[in-house]
Design a protein around this motif. Sequence first.
Motif, mmCIF file in Angstrom:
data_model
loop_
_atom_site.group_PDB
_atom_site.id
_atom_site.type_symbol
_atom_site.label_atom_id
_atom_site.label_comp_id
_atom_site.label_asym_id
_atom_site.label_seq_id
_atom_site.Cartn_x
_atom_site.Cartn_y
_atom_site.Cartn_z
ATOM 1 N N UNK A 185 62.035 66.731 37.757
ATOM 2 C CA UNK A 185 63.210 65.865 37.612
ATOM 3 C C UNK A 185 63.333 65.269 36.215
ATOM 4 N N UNK A 186 62.188 64.957 35.597
ATOM 5 C CA UNK A 186 62.220 64.443 34.219
ATOM 6 C C UNK A 186 62.749 65.500 33.263
ATOM 7 N N UNK A 187 62.344 66.745 33.486
ATOM 8 C CA UNK A 187 62.843 67.836 32.657
ATOM 9 C C UNK A 187 64.325 68.066 32.850
ATOM 10 N N UNK A 188 64.786 67.964 34.103
ATOM 11 C CA UNK A 188 66.217 68.118 34.381
ATOM 12 C C UNK A 188 67.023 67.024 33.695
ATOM 13 N N UNK A 189 66.510 65.785 33.757
ATOM 14 C CA UNK A 189 67.188 64.669 33.095
ATOM 15 C C UNK A 189 67.245 64.886 31.593
ATOM 16 N N UNK A 190 66.176 65.454 31.033
ATOM 17 C CA UNK A 190 66.150 65.725 29.593
ATOM 18 C C UNK A 190 67.212 66.757 29.218
ATOM 19 N N UNK A 191 67.327 67.822 30.012
ATOM 20 C CA UNK A 191 68.332 68.864 29.728
ATOM 21 C C UNK A 191 69.741 68.274 29.784
ATOM 22 N N UNK A 192 69.985 67.439 30.812
ATOM 23 C CA UNK A 192 71.296 66.820 30.970
ATOM 24 C C UNK A 192 71.627 65.906 29.790
ATOM 25 N N UNK A 193 70.661 65.097 29.390
ATOM 26 C CA UNK A 193 70.867 64.163 28.276
ATOM 27 C C UNK A 193 71.037 64.911 26.959
ATOM 28 N N UNK B 78 67.734 85.069 11.057
ATOM 29 C CA UNK B 78 68.532 84.052 11.731
ATOM 30 C C UNK B 78 69.947 84.561 11.988
ATOM 31 N N UNK B 79 70.557 84.083 13.077
ATOM 32 C CA UNK B 79 71.933 84.464 13.414
ATOM 33 C C UNK B 79 72.871 83.360 12.921
ATOM 34 N N UNK B 80 73.854 83.701 12.113
ATOM 35 C CA UNK B 80 74.787 82.676 11.594
ATOM 36 C C UNK B 80 75.440 81.873 12.720
ATOM 37 N N UNK B 81 75.559 80.592 12.500
ATOM 38 C CA UNK B 81 76.184 79.631 13.427
ATOM 39 C C UNK B 81 75.332 79.321 14.658
ATOM 40 N N UNK B 82 74.207 79.999 14.800
ATOM 41 C CA UNK B 82 73.331 79.779 15.948
ATOM 42 C C UNK B 82 71.970 79.236 15.501
ATOM 43 N N UNK B 83 71.368 78.389 16.346
ATOM 44 C CA UNK B 83 69.938 78.132 16.220
ATOM 45 C C UNK B 83 69.339 78.452 17.587
ATOM 46 N N UNK B 84 68.395 79.369 17.600
ATOM 47 C CA UNK B 84 67.789 79.850 18.849
ATOM 48 C C UNK B 84 66.367 79.318 18.913
ATOM 49 N N UNK B 85 66.084 78.532 19.938
ATOM 50 C CA UNK B 85 64.788 77.864 20.061
ATOM 51 C C UNK B 85 64.034 78.398 21.268
ATOM 52 N N UNK B 86 62.758 78.655 21.087
ATOM 53 C CA UNK B 86 61.904 79.109 22.185
ATOM 54 C C UNK B 86 60.949 78.004 22.626
ATOM 55 N N UNK B 87 60.809 77.826 23.937
ATOM 56 C CA UNK B 87 59.866 76.849 24.511
ATOM 57 C C UNK B 87 58.824 77.628 25.303
ATOM 58 N N UNK B 88 57.549 77.396 25.005
ATOM 59 C CA UNK B 88 56.479 78.202 25.603
ATOM 60 C C UNK B 88 55.696 77.463 26.690
ATOM 61 N N UNK B 89 56.379 76.665 27.512
ATOM 62 C CA UNK B 89 55.666 75.915 28.554
ATOM 63 C C UNK B 89 56.660 75.400 29.583
ATOM 64 N N UNK B 90 56.188 75.054 30.778
ATOM 65 C CA UNK B 90 57.062 74.379 31.749
ATOM 66 C C UNK B 90 57.519 73.030 31.189
ATOM 67 N N UNK B 91 58.651 72.540 31.672
ATOM 68 C CA UNK B 91 59.183 71.258 31.209
ATOM 69 C C UNK B 91 58.929 70.220 32.294
ATOM 70 N N UNK B 92 57.958 69.324 32.018
ATOM 71 C CA UNK B 92 57.563 68.311 32.983
ATOM 72 C C UNK B 92 57.707 66.923 32.366
ATOM 73 N N UNK B 93 57.428 65.910 33.200
ATOM 74 C CA UNK B 93 57.515 64.519 32.739
ATOM 75 C C UNK B 93 56.616 64.261 31.538
#
Length: 634
Positions: free
Chosen positions: A570-578, A511-526
Amino acid sequence: MGINSNRVEHYSVFVYRLRKALLQKLRHRLSEVFFPDDPLHGFKNQSRFRKFILALQFFFPIFDWAPNYSLTLLRSDVVSGLTIASLAIPQGISYAKLANLPPIIGLYSSFVPPLVYSVLGSSKHLAVGPVSIASLVMGTMLNEAVPYNKDKVLYLKLAFTATFFAGVFQAALGLLRLGFVIDFLSKATLLGFMGGAAVIVSLQQLKGLLGITHFTTKMQIIPVLSSAINHRNEWSWQTYVMGFCFLAFLLTTRHVGMKKPKLFWVSAAAPLVSVILSTLIVTLFRSKLHGIATIGHLDKGLNPPSSNMLYFHGHFLGVAIKTGIITGILSLTEGIAVGRTFASLNDYQVDGNKEMLAIGLMNMAGSCSSCYVTTGSFSRSAVNANAGAKTVVSNIIMASTVLVTLLFLMPLFHYTPNLILAAIIITAVIGLIDYQSAIKLWKVDKLDFVACLSSFFGVLMISVPIGLAIAVGVSVFKILLHVTRPNTGVLGNIPGTQIYQNVNRYKEAKRIPCFVILGIDAPIYFANSTYLQERILRWIREEEEWLAANNGSSLKCVVIDMTAVTGIDTSGLAMVKELKKMLEKRSLQLVLANPAGSVMEKLHQSNILESFGLEGVYLTVDEAVADISSSWKA
C-alpha cells in the motif's frame, strides 16, 4: 420480500466465493513459502499401504536404501568407514579438549550420533562427529559462565543441556520448515567468522605446544599472545620440539592430500599415526620426558546415560539455552552446507529440512548419552567421499570402530601427550582461514568484504559470541540496505534492437529524445517507497539538467520499467499515485512498463490503474516508446 431475499442470497454467494478465493490464495502463498519443493507430491494417488511405506521412507531414509543394499556397496563403505575412524578418534579427543570437556566425551560423541544419523540422515557422504567451530563456541560461552576447573559437574550438565537445546532448535527448524533462518549467516560473514575463530583456536593451542601450565582462558588475540609471552618460564623445550615436529608432519601430509587427491589416505591416517608415535615415544622415554603433559586415565566402556544431568532450572539455564541455539545454528550451517556440497558433486539431492530434523534428533539423543554438539564435518566428509563411501553405512562402520576403542583400547591413550592434540587441532582449523576467498570478495563485492572483515576482527578482538553477533548483524544490515536502497538507473536503447539497458553500464545504449526511462530492481515496499520517490525525482532533475547542457529536446515522458518489481504494498501504491500527481503538475507523463501480474492486480484493486488510462501501462518499454512517440507525431 422476494427481491430482498435474492439480494441476500447473491450477497452470500459473493462473500462465499470471495472467502474461498482468499483462502486459496493464502494456501498457495504459504505453500510457496514453506513447501517450495512440494515434499508430499509422491503421496498423491497412492494406496494407504503405499502411503505408509512412503512415510516410513520419508522420515527414516534407511528404509529407502536398505532393501537395495549389496555386498559391493558394503566393501566400499567398510574401507571408507575405517578410514574416517582413523581421523575421527584423534579429532574427537582433540575437539573435546577444545570445548573444555573430558577427552572421553569426544569419543562418546563419535559413537551414538553417527548411528542415529545413519537411520535418519539422507546424505550418503556426511561423516558425523564433533567439529572445531561448535566445540570452540561451546567451550568459550560455557567457560565464561562456569569455568570447568571450578565446577566440573555443573559444566558437564550445562554442556549436555546446551546440546539438548541445540537439538530441539534444529529439529524445530526442520519440522516447521524454517531453514531459511540459517541463511542469515551469509558466506562472507561466515568466512570472516571461521577465519577469526581459526586464528584464536590455533593461538590457544600454544598452551599445549609450549607446555604452559598457567594459560589464560580468554579468547581474544591480545590476552592470548600476552599470556604465551608472560609465561616464558613455563615453556618446556621437550614439549615444543616434539610438538612443532609433529605439527610440521601433519601440515605436510595435509598439503600432500590437497595437492594429490588420490593420496587422501596420507592426510587421513596422519593424525592417528601421530597419536600412536607420540604415545610410544612418551611411554618408552617417560623417565626422561617428564616435562611433557599427557591425557591421563580414560575410563573404558559405553556411553553412560546423561538424561539425569540435563539442567532445566536454575541460574545458568539461560546460558545453556543461548549456547545451545548459537552452537545449533553454527553446526547446522556447516552440516547442511557440507551435505549439499557432496550431494551436488555426486549427482543426488539432499532435503535441507529433513537434514535439520535428523541432525536435531541426533543431538537430542546425544545429549542423553553423554555427547555434546555434533554435525557433519567437512574434513571427515571429504575423506569419506575420497575413500569411496557409497552410503551412510560408512558412519556405522566408523561408530563400530569407536565402540571397539571405547571397550578395549582406552588404556592405550594414557600416555598420549597433550601436544599432539594441539597439533591436530591446529592442522584441522588452519583450513578455515581462506584468504583466497577473501581476496575474491574484495574484487567482486566490497560490501561483502567489509562484512567478512567485521566478523573476523570481531572474533579476534572482542569474543567469539560477539563476533558471531557482528556477523549476523552485518548480514541483516546488508539485507536491509538492499531492501531500503534498491538499485535504480537510466535506461537507453541498444541500437537495432528492442532492448533497453543501463546507460552507465552499456556505452552503446542511447537515450531516447523527450523520454527518461528508469529501471527499478526491487519490489516497492514501505521500507523503500520514500527513497524511490526521491531518487526518481532526482533522476528526472539530473536528466533535465543533462538535456539543457547538451541542447537536447525538452523532457515530456517518464517511463518506469517495472520488470524487476515483483511486488508492491500500500505504501508503494501511494507513492506511485503521488508521483503521478507531482509529474502531472510539471506537465510530464508517467508510464509504467511491464508490471508483474501481482503488481497489476493491486494497481487495479486500488483504482490507481484507472488514472493512467490507455496510454499509461504497456507490456514493454519499446512498445511504450513507440506508441507514445507516434501519438505525438499524430
